[in-house]
Design an enzyme around this catalytic site. Sequence first.
Site, PDB file in Angstrom:
ATOM      1  N   ARG A 104       0.655  -1.058   0.034  1.00 15.77           N
ATOM      2  CA  ARG A 104      -0.058  -0.014  -0.172  1.00 15.77           C
ATOM      3  C   ARG A 104       0.825   1.243  -0.019  1.00 15.77           C
ATOM      4  O   ARG A 104       1.708   1.480   0.600  1.00 15.77           O
ATOM      5  CB  ARG A 104      -0.816   0.006   1.385  1.00 15.77           C
ATOM      6  CG  ARG A 104      -1.953   0.899   1.240  1.00 15.77           C
ATOM      7  CD  ARG A 104      -2.784   0.613   2.479  1.00 15.77           C
ATOM      8  NE  ARG A 104      -2.191   1.354   3.572  1.00 15.77           N
ATOM      9  CZ  ARG A 104      -2.910   1.505   4.803  1.00 15.77           C
ATOM     10  NH1 ARG A 104      -4.228   1.436   4.724  1.00 15.77           N
ATOM     11  NH2 ARG A 104      -2.093   2.051   5.863  1.00 15.77           N
ATOM     12  N   THR A 108      -0.941   7.608  -1.120  1.00 16.18           N
ATOM     13  CA  THR A 108      -2.268   7.457  -1.573  1.00 16.18           C
ATOM     14  C   THR A 108      -3.377   6.473  -1.065  1.00 16.18           C
ATOM     15  O   THR A 108      -4.512   6.651  -1.310  1.00 16.18           O
ATOM     16  CB  THR A 108      -2.139   7.304  -3.148  1.00 16.18           C
ATOM     17  OG1 THR A 108      -1.746   5.626  -3.132  1.00 16.18           O
ATOM     18  CG2 THR A 108      -1.456   7.914  -3.820  1.00 16.18           C
ATOM     19  N   ASP A 200       1.467  -2.020  12.358  1.00 11.30           N
ATOM     20  CA  ASP A 200       1.633  -2.394  11.046  1.00 11.30           C
ATOM     21  C   ASP A 200       1.940  -3.921  11.123  1.00 11.30           C
ATOM     22  O   ASP A 200       3.130  -4.358  11.648  1.00 11.30           O
ATOM     23  CB  ASP A 200       2.686  -1.585  10.207  1.00 11.30           C
ATOM     24  CG  ASP A 200       3.018  -2.254   8.859  1.00 11.30           C
ATOM     25  OD1 ASP A 200       2.926  -3.327   8.734  1.00 11.30           O
ATOM     26  OD2 ASP A 200       3.353  -1.184   7.819  1.00 11.30           O
ATOM     27  N   ASP A 203       5.458  -5.178   9.242  1.00  7.84           N
ATOM     28  CA  ASP A 203       6.754  -4.815  10.068  1.00  7.84           C
ATOM     29  C   ASP A 203       6.753  -5.586  11.566  1.00  7.84           C
ATOM     30  O   ASP A 203       7.831  -6.051  11.960  1.00  7.84           O
ATOM     31  CB  ASP A 203       6.662  -3.410  10.342  1.00  7.84           C
ATOM     32  CG  ASP A 203       6.999  -2.385   9.045  1.00  7.84           C
ATOM     33  OD1 ASP A 203       7.479  -3.019   8.169  1.00  7.84           O
ATOM     34  OD2 ASP A 203       6.563  -1.278   9.033  1.00  7.84           O
TER      35      ASP A 203
HETATM   36  C1  PRP Z   1      -0.969  -3.929   5.080  1.00 12.53           C
HETATM   37  C2  PRP Z   1      -1.945  -4.900   5.377  1.00 12.53           C
HETATM   38  C3  PRP Z   1      -2.860  -5.167   4.281  1.00 12.53           C
HETATM   39  C4  PRP Z   1      -2.902  -3.762   3.697  1.00 12.53           C
HETATM   40  C5  PRP Z   1      -4.158  -3.091   4.511  1.00 12.53           C
HETATM   41  O1  PRP Z   1       0.084  -4.288   4.225  1.00 12.53           O
HETATM   42  O2  PRP Z   1      -1.302  -6.119   5.701  1.00 12.53           O
HETATM   43  O3  PRP Z   1      -2.345  -5.850   3.231  1.00 12.53           O
HETATM   44  O4  PRP Z   1      -1.867  -3.013   4.351  1.00 12.53           O
HETATM   45  O5  PRP Z   1      -4.546  -1.801   4.043  1.00 12.53           O
HETATM   46  P1  PRP Z   1      -5.786  -1.637   3.078  1.00 12.53           P
HETATM   47  O6  PRP Z   1      -6.896  -2.338   3.713  1.00 12.53           O
HETATM   48  O7  PRP Z   1      -5.836   0.051   3.229  1.00 12.53           O
HETATM   49  O8  PRP Z   1      -5.459  -1.946   1.658  1.00 12.53           O
HETATM   50  P2  PRP Z   1       1.166  -3.430   3.589  1.00 12.53           P
HETATM   51  O9  PRP Z   1       0.782  -2.588   2.253  1.00 12.53           O
HETATM   52  O10 PRP Z   1       1.715  -2.589   4.603  1.00 12.53           O
HETATM   53  O11 PRP Z   1       2.215  -4.573   3.335  1.00 12.53           O
HETATM   54  P3  PRP Z   1       3.103  -5.584   3.971  1.00 12.53           P
HETATM   55  O12 PRP Z   1       2.064  -6.525   4.500  1.00 12.53           O
HETATM   56  O13 PRP Z   1       3.996  -5.887   3.218  1.00 12.53           O
HETATM   57  O14 PRP Z   1       3.573  -4.722   5.449  1.00 12.53           O
END
Ligand code: PRP
Length: 210
Positions: A104, A108, A200, A203
């Site tokens: 994400r 944005t 997160d 992380d």
């Molecule tokens: C986080 C989480 C979801 C997403 C949720 O992943 O694990 O996949 O964000 O957010 P959303 O509902 O607003 O789309 P991230 O993109 O941080 O990636 P990661 O798992 O690699 O940390």
Amino acid sequence: MTGLHVVDHALLSHRLAELRDAATPSPRFRRLLAEIGAILAMEATRDLPTAVAEVTTPLTAMRHRRLAGPEPVLVAVLRAGLGLMEGGLQVLPEAPVGHVGLVRDEHTLEPSQYMLRMPPEVRVRGAILFDPMLATGGSAAAAVARVKEAGAPHLRFVCVVAAPEGVARLREAHPDVPVYAAALDERLDHRGFIVPGLGDAGDRCFGTEG
Ligand code: PRP
């Protein structure tokens, strides 16, 4: 909320409390995530089709319910979905595994895809997607769309913590996909983080910094 199943179980709640705790270190976080994934996978598969078959116990023959078909494909939404899906594999050890890599954008809040691998069985068996966080719902809606494009006839989505906004967006985009969550939280903050949430998940799972 229609199509949302918030799983109510003392052992799940106990683990979620520790998962949310900011002091819980990565190794423990990973273990809890897997245990929670197993409990949620049990709920998400509660109504899988079964068929009656003959079983011979040491004492006698009897008729017994078993799964009517092979286990569904399990799909991890990278990265944090890996930790949650690990628990799914404990209860569905024969399941083929797919991966959808999404990250994400922190400004944005829209997801971009960096990988997609789906086993062919998804076209007949359907799939269960795993991602701990359903925040804006953008990643979940995109992941479900990719798995549908791969031919899955039916899908379920498993998460740990859901925001009302995320559930609404996912259900609007994919009203046929039921959502299983350990908790429905209050809201999103200005950065798109779930409140109270757990931070997160990617992380915290892997010891990286956002
Ligand atoms: C986080 C989480 C979801 C997403 C949720 O992943 O694990 O996949 O964000 O957010 P959303 O509902 O607003 O789309 P991230 O993109 O941080 O990636 P990661 O798992 O690699 O940390």
